[in-house]
Enzyme design. Structure first.
Site, PDB file in Angstrom:
ATOM      1  CG  HIS A   1      48.802  62.765  89.391  1.00 47.22           C
ATOM      2  ND1 HIS A   1      47.692  62.101  88.911  1.00 47.22           N
ATOM      3  CD2 HIS A   1      48.460  64.072  89.453  1.00 47.22           C
ATOM      4  CE1 HIS A   1      46.719  62.974  88.688  1.00 47.22           C
ATOM      5  NE2 HIS A   1      47.156  64.173  89.016  1.00 47.22           N
TER       6      HIS A   1
ATOM      7  CG  HIS B   1      39.757  66.289  91.305  1.00 48.41           C
ATOM      8  ND1 HIS B   1      39.130  66.444  90.086  1.00 48.41           N
ATOM      9  CD2 HIS B   1      41.090  66.328  91.048  1.00 48.41           C
ATOM     10  CE1 HIS B   1      40.047  66.591  89.133  1.00 48.41           C
ATOM     11  NE2 HIS B   1      41.239  66.514  89.701  1.00 48.41           N
TER      12      HIS B   1
ATOM     13  CG  ASP C   1      43.383  63.367  89.935  1.00 46.79           C
ATOM     14  OD1 ASP C   1      42.877  63.621  88.826  1.00 46.79           O
ATOM     15  OD2 ASP C   1      43.843  64.256  90.681  1.00 46.79           O
TER      16      ASP C   1
ATOM     17  CG  HIS D   1      40.952  65.416  84.823  1.00 47.87           C
ATOM     18  ND1 HIS D   1      40.952  66.797  84.880  1.00 47.87           N
ATOM     19  CD2 HIS D   1      41.571  65.005  85.948  1.00 47.87           C
ATOM     20  CE1 HIS D   1      41.559  67.183  85.990  1.00 47.87           C
ATOM     21  NE2 HIS D   1      41.943  66.112  86.651  1.00 47.87           N
TER      22      HIS D   1
END
Length: 285
Positions: A263, A237, A241, A82
């Site tokens: 991720h 969001h 990321d 973030h």
């Protein structure tokens, strides 16, 4: 290809924020500091002997389970995506980030806290240039029904598709060209998504200890326990990321297209982008 350049940027002064980590729940004081040209983004663990420095680079990624972890010189930091996302989208190339705990503060669960810190500190344009990697060919990573692809593009654009079985989420798609203004207005305030059915399992793994219904958008099986900021906060969001994770290869011009990303996929794409970038650099010498 490195035909495009822009001036490097850092922040004008120190700025500090105190809070707790999202997963560890540990108290942390984080200070962003100006850095010299060509320094890059460097995390410093002030609570450890010799204050180990951990450069924000793809080669230092050691874990991508629910967050991105960096390790170097005996130091470790995690859930860094973030703060990295904010720095990357705001074109901050050089910055020292001092922390007295392994995890940055969760803030409000988005990148808003970190964008506010950058704006409070002010932005300083430096004399040295930084290369912008113009992707010359497609790069991709597939994992069953999930994938992430980067294709040549004049600018930085991200298209993300999320498909979630929850009745309040379903399929969400967002396509956005990223610059400091669009990021500030459309992406920075989007928070992490969580589900009550996952909380017990996460707690057993030592995760999510600092999460609340305010710094995460939490869903039960039938309802949302938080107040969403966007109808499609989840997909926004996810783009946040991606930006944090691809920041680890530096400034980039590409169109990134992801379906059911994570991720893990972001790191895999970043590794392949870095490999191609290094190869082209060697060829141009």
């Amino acid at each position: 290809m490195f035909n495009l350049k822009r001036k490097q940027r850092t922040i004008k002064k120190d700025v500090t924020y105190k809070g707790n980590g999202l997963h560890s729940g540990l108290a942390v004081t984080m200070t962003m500091k100006p850095a010299k040209e060509n320094s890059g983004i460097i995390f410093c663990r002030t609570d450890l002997p010799n204050t180990p420095k951990i450069p924000a680079h793809i080669k230092n990624v050691t874990d991508t389970h629910r967050a991105t972890t960096l390790e170097k010189n005996g130091g470790k930091v995690f859930t860094v995506e973030h703060v990295l996302s904010a720095l990357y989208a705001m074109h901050i190339d050089n910055c020292i980030i001092e922390m007295d705990s392994p995890e940055p503060p969760v803030g409000d669960g988005s990148a808003r806290t970190f964008v506010n810190m950058i704006n409070e500190a002010g932005i300083l344009t430096q004399n040295a240039d930084i290369d912008i990697f113009e992707l010359p060919q497609s790069v991709s990573f597939y994992d069953k029904n999930k994938f992430i692809v980067a294709i040549p593009y004049d600018g930085l654009r991200i298209t993300f598709t999320s498909i979630n079985p929850h009745p309040m989420l379903g399929t969400q798609i967002l396509d956005i060209t990223i610059n400091p203004d669009s990021y500030d207005k459309e992406i920075a305030s989007a928070r992490t998504i969580g589900f009550t059915k996952e909380l017990e399992a996460m707690r057993k793994m030592g995760l999510g200890k600092g999460g609340t219904t305010e710094n995460a958008v939490v869903y039960s099986e039938t309802e949302c326990l938080s107040i969403p900021r966007f109808d499609d906060e989840l997909v926004r969001h996810k783009i946040l990321d991606i930006l944090g994770d691809i920041s680890l290869v530096g400034p980039l011009h590409a169109h990134i297209i992801a379906v059911l990303g994570s991720h893990k996929l972001n790191a895999a794409l970043s590794e392949r982008l870095q490999k191609l970038k290094t190869q082209i650099t060697e060829e141009q010498k």
